[in-house]
Design a protein around this motif. Structure first.
Motif, mmCIF file in Angstrom:
data_model
loop_
_atom_site.group_PDB
_atom_site.id
_atom_site.type_symbol
_atom_site.label_atom_id
_atom_site.label_comp_id
_atom_site.label_asym_id
_atom_site.label_seq_id
_atom_site.Cartn_x
_atom_site.Cartn_y
_atom_site.Cartn_z
ATOM 1 N N PRO A 8 26.083 54.159 57.072
ATOM 2 C CA PRO A 8 25.439 52.870 56.802
ATOM 3 C C PRO A 8 25.438 52.547 55.306
ATOM 4 O O PRO A 8 25.583 53.441 54.465
ATOM 5 N N ALA A 9 25.261 51.290 54.993
ATOM 6 C CA ALA A 9 25.226 50.847 53.604
ATOM 7 C C ALA A 9 23.919 51.277 52.942
ATOM 8 O O ALA A 9 22.912 51.517 53.620
ATOM 9 N N PRO A 10 23.906 51.389 51.609
ATOM 10 C CA PRO A 10 22.662 51.687 50.889
ATOM 11 C C PRO A 10 21.606 50.606 51.177
ATOM 12 O O PRO A 10 21.968 49.444 51.412
ATOM 13 N N PRO A 11 20.324 50.966 51.172
ATOM 14 C CA PRO A 11 19.785 52.297 50.893
ATOM 15 C C PRO A 11 19.653 53.168 52.139
ATOM 16 O O PRO A 11 19.127 54.266 52.074
ATOM 17 N N LEU A 12 20.121 52.667 53.307
ATOM 18 C CA LEU A 12 19.962 53.418 54.547
ATOM 19 C C LEU A 12 20.716 54.741 54.502
ATOM 20 O O LEU A 12 20.324 55.710 55.177
ATOM 21 N N ARG A 14 20.644 56.896 52.366
ATOM 22 C CA ARG A 14 19.783 57.968 51.846
ATOM 23 C C ARG A 14 19.168 58.778 52.974
ATOM 24 O O ARG A 14 18.782 59.930 52.772
ATOM 25 N N PHE A 15 19.075 58.150 54.147
ATOM 26 C CA PHE A 15 18.356 58.762 55.254
ATOM 27 C C PHE A 15 19.227 59.064 56.467
ATOM 28 O O PHE A 15 18.883 59.908 57.283
ATOM 29 N N VAL A 16 20.345 58.371 56.601
ATOM 30 C CA VAL A 16 21.200 58.488 57.790
ATOM 31 C C VAL A 16 22.591 58.929 57.370
ATOM 32 O O VAL A 16 23.219 58.296 56.524
ATOM 33 N N ASP A 17 23.085 60.015 57.980
ATOM 34 C CA ASP A 17 24.448 60.475 57.694
ATOM 35 C C ASP A 17 25.472 59.547 58.308
ATOM 36 O O ASP A 17 26.463 59.195 57.678
ATOM 37 N N ASP A 18 25.271 59.183 59.570
ATOM 38 C CA ASP A 18 26.190 58.246 60.206
ATOM 39 C C ASP A 18 25.567 57.636 61.451
ATOM 40 O O ASP A 18 24.648 58.207 62.049
ATOM 41 N N LEU A 19 26.058 56.458 61.793
ATOM 42 C CA LEU A 19 25.778 55.803 63.066
ATOM 43 C C LEU A 19 27.021 55.953 63.926
ATOM 44 O O LEU A 19 28.137 55.928 63.405
ATOM 45 N N TYR A 20 26.852 56.113 65.227
ATOM 46 C CA TYR A 20 28.026 56.347 66.054
ATOM 47 C C TYR A 20 27.901 55.663 67.404
ATOM 48 O O TYR A 20 26.806 55.366 67.885
ATOM 49 N N GLU A 145 18.477 47.090 62.863
ATOM 50 C CA GLU A 145 17.167 47.457 63.398
ATOM 51 C C GLU A 145 16.532 48.589 62.597
ATOM 52 O O GLU A 145 15.325 48.583 62.360
ATOM 53 N N LEU A 146 17.336 49.563 62.176
ATOM 54 C CA LEU A 146 16.790 50.652 61.368
ATOM 55 C C LEU A 146 16.296 50.131 60.016
ATOM 56 O O LEU A 146 15.266 50.581 59.504
ATOM 57 N N ARG A 147 17.020 49.189 59.443
ATOM 58 C CA ARG A 147 16.559 48.597 58.177
ATOM 59 C C ARG A 147 15.199 47.928 58.348
ATOM 60 O O ARG A 147 14.319 48.048 57.488
ATOM 61 N N GLY A 151 9.767 51.950 56.579
ATOM 62 C CA GLY A 151 8.605 51.573 55.785
ATOM 63 C C GLY A 151 9.002 51.027 54.420
ATOM 64 O O GLY A 151 10.126 51.217 53.946
ATOM 65 N N GLU A 152 8.044 50.377 53.759
ATOM 66 C CA GLU A 152 8.329 49.749 52.468
ATOM 67 C C GLU A 152 8.639 50.766 51.383
ATOM 68 O O GLU A 152 9.490 50.557 50.544
ATOM 69 N N GLY A 153 7.919 51.851 51.357
ATOM 70 C CA GLY A 153 8.121 52.865 50.320
ATOM 71 C C GLY A 153 8.233 54.238 50.937
ATOM 72 O O GLY A 153 7.794 54.460 52.068
#
Length: 280
Positions: A8-12, A14-20, A145-147, A151-153
């Motif tokens: 996924p594109a930043p900043p996601l 940071r938390f997700v290796d990949d969507l499949y 949807e994940l974006r 949470g905000e911070g």
């Protein structure tokens, strides 16, 4: 079976290796998944499939719609239906923390209905996915949807876990925990407490999983395998240490694993088969 994935594109990212997206007729109906450095989101859009814990005392879990899982420290088995239509996410070990409505320790070695983590969100995602047939479109919906769910911070302490966890990932789990905590300017106990809060595991356990993941992904079953050399590169004490870990994580000795891979080769261009393996 077709496997389409993307980061996924930043900043996601940071938390997700990949969507499949996984669709089609599975070549292997039963797949064993060893411990890997990922938390999981499963959104099932087809026929139910089954998840079986390697701990036989645990119940079999049918996946009808959506499940969330934390990092697993033991292997589990996926039993696919005759045709698969599944969208998912591989979170970094700490990555599910900003999204989940439950503590990371509650997700360790567990499958939890996704609507228990994201109330009302799963039905909305499934409605948006609807009858989409393009993998790219389905992945875009999940990313959107994940974006909106994050949470905000970052929760308190997550930046520390992300930084030190990222170092563990880059080093394949070979950095001692004392060196991690020292470079971060915190105590070993403080670092362990933050990992337990955001991953559900201690940094030592996370390092162990990264080390094994690096090892198994480096094995090429098509030719001779230098197990002592791989053990040294991956940071094991010796080949005996590697063999014990291999048996614990996969249920097979290294020799048995190679025999299985050579008898039932991985599907071409199907990345999950490099870690997960056909179950007999």
């Amino acid at each position: 079976m077709d496997y389409v994935s993307r980061v996924p594109a930043p900043p996601l990212d940071r938390f997700v290796d990949d969507l499949y997206c996984l669709t089609g007729v599975p070549r292997h109906r039963r797949i064993t998944v060893p411990p890997m450095p990922s938390a999981h989101l499963f959104l099932n859009l087809g026929e139910p499939f089954l998840l079986r814990d390697s701990d036989s005392s645990k119940p079999v879990v049918p996946v009808v719609d959506g499940l969330v899982a934390g990092v697993w420290t033991r292997r589990f088995l996926v039993e696919y239906p005759s045709a698969v239509r599944l969208v998912g996410a591989h979170f970094k070990p700490w990555g599910i923390s900003p999204f989940a409505g439950v503590a990371a320790r509650e997700l360790r070695d567990r499958w939890v209905p996704a609507d228990a983590v994201w109330p009302r969100s799963v039905d909305r995602i499934r409605d948006r996915l609807g009858e989409l047939t393009s993998a790219a479109e389905m992945l875009r919906v999940v990313e959107d949807e994940l974006r909106s769910t994050r949470g905000e911070g970052p929760p308190r302490g997550l930046d520390l876990v992300q930084h030190t966890g990222g170092r563990l990932a880059a080093a394949g789990g070979t950095i001692p925990v004392e060196a991690l905590s020292g470079s971060a300017g915190v105590s070993v106990n403080h670092l362990a407490a933050q990992f337990k809060a955001h991953v559900g595991l201690t940094p030592k356990r996370v390092a162990r999983i990264y080390r094994f993941a690096g090892l198994i992904l480096s094995v090429d079953a098509r030719g001779p395998v230098d197990w002592p050399g791989l053990a040294h590169t991956a940071g094991y004490f010796d080949q005996a240490h590697l063999s014990r870990e291999f048996k614990d994580f996969t249920g097979h000795t290294p020799t048995e694993y190679l025999a299985l891979r050579r008898r039932i080769p991985a599907e071409r261009e199907f990345p999950p088969d490099r870690g997960p393996m056909p179950a007999e």
